[in-house]
Design an enzyme around this catalytic site. Sequence first.
Site, PDB file in Angstrom:
ATOM      1  N   SER A  13       0.849  -1.205   0.000  1.00 20.49           N
ATOM      2  CA  SER A  13       0.000   0.000   0.000  1.00 20.49           C
ATOM      3  C   SER A  13       0.883   1.252   0.000  1.00 20.49           C
ATOM      4  O   SER A  13       2.105   1.171   0.152  1.00 20.49           O
ATOM      5  CB  SER A  13      -0.869   0.012   1.256  1.00 20.49           C
ATOM      6  OG  SER A  13      -0.028   0.212   2.394  1.00 20.49           O
TER       7      SER A  13
ATOM      8  N   ASP B 169      -6.061  -6.442   4.662  1.00 21.92           N
ATOM      9  CA  ASP B 169      -4.968  -5.802   5.383  1.00 21.92           C
ATOM     10  C   ASP B 169      -5.266  -5.782   6.892  1.00 21.92           C
ATOM     11  O   ASP B 169      -4.561  -6.398   7.703  1.00 21.92           O
ATOM     12  CB  ASP B 169      -4.761  -4.372   4.850  1.00 21.92           C
ATOM     13  CG  ASP B 169      -3.519  -3.716   5.423  1.00 21.92           C
ATOM     14  OD1 ASP B 169      -2.905  -4.282   6.351  1.00 21.92           O
ATOM     15  OD2 ASP B 169      -3.154  -2.626   4.973  1.00 21.92           O
ATOM     16  N   THR B 170      -6.348  -5.110   7.257  1.00 20.11           N
ATOM     17  CA  THR B 170      -6.658  -4.884   8.679  1.00 20.11           C
ATOM     18  C   THR B 170      -6.679  -6.157   9.522  1.00 20.11           C
ATOM     19  O   THR B 170      -6.162  -6.166  10.647  1.00 20.11           O
ATOM     20  CB  THR B 170      -8.019  -4.155   8.783  1.00 20.11           C
ATOM     21  OG1 THR B 170      -7.898  -2.911   8.077  1.00 20.11           O
ATOM     22  CG2 THR B 170      -8.403  -3.873  10.218  1.00 20.11           C
TER      23      THR B 170
ATOM     24  N   ASN C  54      -9.025  -8.260  -1.136  1.00 18.86           N
ATOM     25  CA  ASN C  54      -7.942  -7.556  -0.428  1.00 18.86           C
ATOM     26  C   ASN C  54      -8.116  -7.607   1.089  1.00 18.86           C
ATOM     27  O   ASN C  54      -9.175  -7.247   1.604  1.00 18.86           O
ATOM     28  CB  ASN C  54      -7.935  -6.082  -0.831  1.00 18.86           C
ATOM     29  CG  ASN C  54      -7.381  -5.852  -2.213  1.00 18.86           C
ATOM     30  OD1 ASN C  54      -7.182  -6.795  -2.962  1.00 18.86           O
ATOM     31  ND2 ASN C  54      -7.144  -4.605  -2.557  1.00 18.86           N
TER      32      ASN C  54
ATOM     33  N   ASP D 130      -5.139   4.016  -9.010  1.00 21.38           N
ATOM     34  CA  ASP D 130      -6.391   4.427  -8.377  1.00 21.38           C
ATOM     35  C   ASP D 130      -6.725   5.861  -8.756  1.00 21.38           C
ATOM     36  O   ASP D 130      -6.301   6.816  -8.102  1.00 21.38           O
ATOM     37  CB  ASP D 130      -6.270   4.270  -6.859  1.00 21.38           C
ATOM     38  CG  ASP D 130      -7.575   4.609  -6.148  1.00 21.38           C
ATOM     39  OD1 ASP D 130      -8.527   5.053  -6.836  1.00 21.38           O
ATOM     40  OD2 ASP D 130      -7.648   4.434  -4.927  1.00 21.38           O
TER      41      ASP D 130
ATOM     42  N   HIS E 158     -12.204  -4.617  -2.229  1.00 25.25           N
ATOM     43  CA  HIS E 158     -11.305  -3.983  -1.249  1.00 25.25           C
ATOM     44  C   HIS E 158     -12.014  -3.934   0.105  1.00 25.25           C
ATOM     45  O   HIS E 158     -13.205  -4.186   0.202  1.00 25.25           O
ATOM     46  CB  HIS E 158     -10.967  -2.556  -1.698  1.00 25.25           C
ATOM     47  CG  HIS E 158      -9.948  -2.506  -2.791  1.00 25.25           C
ATOM     48  ND1 HIS E 158      -8.724  -1.909  -2.626  1.00 25.25           N
ATOM     49  CD2 HIS E 158      -9.964  -2.996  -4.052  1.00 25.25           C
ATOM     50  CE1 HIS E 158      -8.031  -2.022  -3.740  1.00 25.25           C
ATOM     51  NE2 HIS E 158      -8.761  -2.677  -4.630  1.00 25.25           N
TER      52      HIS E 158
ATOM     53  N   HIS F  70     -12.241   0.492   3.925  1.00 25.16           N
ATOM     54  CA  HIS F  70     -10.967   0.095   4.528  1.00 25.16           C
ATOM     55  C   HIS F  70     -10.991   0.282   6.045  1.00 25.16           C
ATOM     56  O   HIS F  70     -11.510   1.280   6.533  1.00 25.16           O
ATOM     57  CB  HIS F  70      -9.823   0.933   3.958  1.00 25.16           C
ATOM     58  CG  HIS F  70      -9.607   0.738   2.489  1.00 25.16           C
ATOM     59  ND1 HIS F  70      -9.925   1.685   1.548  1.00 25.16           N
ATOM     60  CD2 HIS F  70      -9.120  -0.313   1.793  1.00 25.16           C
ATOM     61  CE1 HIS F  70      -9.622   1.232   0.341  1.00 25.16           C
ATOM     62  NE2 HIS F  70      -9.137   0.017   0.460  1.00 25.16           N
TER      63      HIS F  70
ATOM     64  N   ASP G 221      -0.685  -1.480  -4.484  1.00 24.63           N
ATOM     65  CA  ASP G 221      -2.058  -1.252  -4.015  1.00 24.63           C
ATOM     66  C   ASP G 221      -2.354   0.257  -4.020  1.00 24.63           C
ATOM     67  O   ASP G 221      -1.585   1.053  -3.474  1.00 24.63           O
ATOM     68  CB  ASP G 221      -2.143  -1.823  -2.586  1.00 24.63           C
ATOM     69  CG  ASP G 221      -3.558  -1.924  -2.065  1.00 24.63           C
ATOM     70  OD1 ASP G 221      -4.490  -2.026  -2.886  1.00 24.63           O
ATOM     71  OD2 ASP G 221      -3.721  -1.930  -0.827  1.00 24.63           O
TER      72      ASP G 221
END
Length: 287
Positions: free
Chosen positions: A50, A232-233, A230, A104, A208, A180, A82
């Site tokens: 990211s 991440d968290t 996707n 993006d 996402h 997100h 990303d």
Amino acid sequence: MPLVPAAAILRRARSGGWAVGAFNCNNMEIVQAIIRAAEEESAPVILQASQGAIKYAGLDFIAAMARTAISQARVPVAIHLDHGTSFEQVVRCIRGGFTSVMIDGSHHPLAENIALTRRVVEVARAVDVSVEAELGRIGGTEDDISVSERDAFFTDPEEAGLFVESTGVDSLAVAIGTAHGRYRGEPRLDFERLEHIRKAVNIPLVLHGSSGVPADAVRRAIALGVCKVNIDTDIRQSFTEAMRRVLEADPGEIDPRKVLGPAREAAVAVIREKIRIFGSSGKAPEI
Ligand code: G3H
Ligand code: 13P
Ligand code: ZN
């Protein structure tokens, strides 16, 4: 076989009705956890960096760590940028060995998003690098999008058709209600919209903000055309919770390896669980 363009994985995912996990990495332990989890599940996987990761670790370090991990990997892996912010950043990543990039341009007006994405597709295509773009706005959970704003922020199926046709992108990130970060309540996904988008475009779709989305909802999105998910968290959370457990049990611990080792194990566990939900377990030999 290990380093592949994302499109090679996405094609198989689409025809097989499963999705590839795209996991964000910020340090060596998370890079290793992603590769190990994928190997233990015999799953193809996408390692992604990211903007925050690039700022924290530096693009050269992320690229070198990813390349090193992949050179020893027993499963196909793509390295992905990303939420790429500019044409220049995309080119830097391609030079660093990335096999996939996201540009993006979702915050730009449609015509500008199309022009920017097209420029990226042209250069990426020449070196067999895959391109993901975004249409609609996938914000953060802190953005507090009201119900009336949802329609304005979400991906418009008709626009999606035009966008994909005019840009030639390999995959499209859609805004259908995910965000997100940590959700306060349960996210409500607009599956009807997803169905319309899938009918309007002929390429793999990307979800996402998938941490915290219930497994059933993720599976339903995959059945409706999502081929890349996707995360991440959820990795960050399991990683730091494990660190906290070690330090709480022994506040005097001063060896970072004793703290980061269990955190890496915790990340492997959560990534394996996601891979199973996405249906990509055992798919490595197909790529
Ligand atoms: O874009 C999605 C990432 O989860 C954001 O991560 O804070 O590392 O930029 P970042
Ligand atoms: P989460 O942090 O909500 O999992 O989102 C990850 C993501 O979409 C990265 O692009
Ligand atoms: Zn994202």
